[in-house]
Design an enzyme around this catalytic site. Structure first.
Site, PDB file in Angstrom:
ATOM      1  CB  SER A  16      20.403  22.976  19.440  1.00 15.01           C
ATOM      2  OG  SER A  16      20.787  22.879  20.794  1.00 15.01           O
ATOM      3  CG  ASN A  17      21.889  26.989  22.683  1.00 15.48           C
ATOM      4  OD1 ASN A  17      22.743  26.467  23.383  1.00 15.48           O
ATOM      5  ND2 ASN A  17      20.600  27.075  23.053  1.00 15.48           N
ATOM      6  NE  ARG A  18      28.137  28.844  17.693  1.00 15.26           N
ATOM      7  CZ  ARG A  18      28.519  28.266  16.560  1.00 15.26           C
ATOM      8  NH1 ARG A  18      29.136  27.121  16.592  1.00 15.26           N
ATOM      9  NH2 ARG A  18      28.253  28.834  15.400  1.00 15.26           N
ATOM     10  CB  SER A  19      24.628  25.761  25.957  1.00 14.95           C
ATOM     11  OG  SER A  19      24.841  25.347  27.279  1.00 14.95           O
TER      12      SER A  19
END
Ligand code: PMT
Length: 403
Positions: free
Chosen positions: A208-211
């Site tokens: 995933s990512n940090r959004s």
């Protein structure tokens, strides 16, 4: 001048020395053509008499949840208001509103309304600068409440500092601005995406990512406040703005399916989500065992949702992308604007302090094929959302003119 003709304004007055200034505000709103419905807290009565406001306003002052229980006063006031304005807003009222506590008619009306709300804080400097008050202001802003900041000046008791109620002129200007905004997207269908997609590796792990979804939720909130019908396709679980249809998804493929379906009838699509560019080719049904050694995870590309929409964009539809960059901000964003056939792209340098992933603030450059870039300096994500939607309104107008 009747800039507020036929606008129904609930004017909340809470108990601070600046309550006396609400009398002038009420008079000015009436002069501007508004129908003013005053609501006073018990503490406000210590500073001004209700008769003064009743004499100037369009109807007598409302004070109690229990005056006439048959009409449920707070829901009636909230439902019929075009806007609710609290001037002055004390630290207590801001705290009650931020925490959802409906302890009297004014705070119950604030919770019950779907109309835009403007709060005008006034208090001593020490209170205004206290972390608790500032946190409450931040929370309210995040939910789309408009704040007219207090001015620096003379305060009660001879003190001087920040905390004096903003001028009647500033408050009226903000009310007019908010009411104008609240209609400029009326009847428009907008699809907004928010959050980072999660691509499964096995039964428990994801890429995933940090959004955080904050920017996408701010766009959805502001679009709804400005009158749009909003569908929010999201991977995160945040409080959904009033009136917004929320669709929860997890992966890039699920987001694509939901966006493609919603985009068919949308006037505007705004992709604020951070969609994964790669996903594991295989997702293991069971949790991969540490004892089996480091897994060899093979990745493949995800579908580019926005590029797909750009290729089959219906006439008149407006497509907006975001570009998360760490270098050559404008050049990279321009390339995405062109390659994905977008009308607008919002470029953020996510390596800069306070910008992009996870922050409450953002700084962006809004690019379009035929207009000069618009820079928005570091600001609350709702302010960025307003700037973006202002650009959407302009593009829509241009498209309609060239039809
Ligand atoms: O959520 P926050 O914590 O508030 O942070 C906000 C944000 C940094 C996530 C937001 O401001 C932002 O920049 N969103 C876009 C992030 C991104 O994926 O940028 P990109 O440059 O990789 O992609 C360009 C555009 O294509 C984006 O609109 C993206 O949604 C879209 N895209 C990307 C890949 C893909 N497979 N499909 C897409 O549609």
């Amino acid at each position: 001048m009747s800039q507020l003709a036929s606008r129904r304004i609930v004017l909340g007055v809470s108990g601070g020395i600046a309550a006396y200034k609400s009398v002038d505000l009420c008079r000015r709103l009436i002069e501007l053509g508004a129908h003013v419905v005053p609501v006073m807290t018990d503490d406000a009565h210590r500073f001004i008499g209700p008769v003064t406001l009743s004499a100037l306003a369009s109807e007598p002052v409302h004070t109690s949840l229990w005056d006439d229980a048959s009409v449920i006063p707070h829901t009636k006031l909230g439902q019929t208001a075009d806007i609710v304005v609290v001037a002055p807003a004390t630290a207590r009222v801001l705290s009650a509103y931020a925490t959802g506590s409906s302890e009297d008619l004014l705070t119950a009306t604030l919770i019950a309304t779907r109309a835009p709300v403007v709060v005008c804080p006034a208090m001593h400097t020490e209170m205004w600068e206290h972390a608790a008050v500032q946190e409450n202001i931040k929370t309210l802003r995040r939910r789309g409440v408009h704040v007219v900041e207090p001015e620096i000046g003379k305060l009660a008791g001879g003190d001087v500092g920040a905390g004096r109620l903003a001028s009647t002129d500033s408050i009226c200007a903000e009310i007019i601005r908010v009411l104008e905004l609240s209609h400029d997207l009326a009847g428009i269908d907008i699809v907004v995406t928010a959050g980072g997609t999660r691509e499964p590796i096995d039964a428990v792990r994801v890429i995933s990512n940090r959004s955080s979804g904050k920017q996408g939720y701010a766009v959805a909130t502001v679009a709804a406040q400005r009158g749009a019908r909003v569908t929010l396709i999201t991977t995160v679980d945040r409080a959904v703005p009033a009136g917004v249809l929320e669709i929860q998804v997890e992966t890039a493929q699920q987001m694509k399916d939901a966006v493609d379906a919603a985009a068919v009838s949308a006037d505007v699509v705004i992709m604020a989500a951070a969609v994964a560019d790669f996903r594991p080719v295989i997702c293991a049904d069971q949790k991969l065992k540490k004892a089996d050694g480091i897994p060899n995870i093979v990745l493949e590309s995800t579908p580019d949702i926005l590029a797909g929409l750009g290729q089959r964009k219906p006439v008149g539809q407006i497509l907006v992308g975001f570009a998360a960059e760490t270098d050559s901000l404008v050049a990279h964003a321009k390339a995405k604007l062109t390659s994905k056939c977008l009308d607008l792209i919002v470029a953020n340098d996510v390596s800069a302090p306070g910008v992009g992933f996870g922050h409450d603030t953002n700084a962006v450059v809004i690019l379009s094929p035929n207009a000069p870039p618009i820079s928005v300096a570091l600001a609350d994500k709702h302010t960025v959302a307003h700037a973006l939607l202002d650009s959407v309104v302009k593009v829509r107008r241009q498209k309609q003119e060239t039809k």
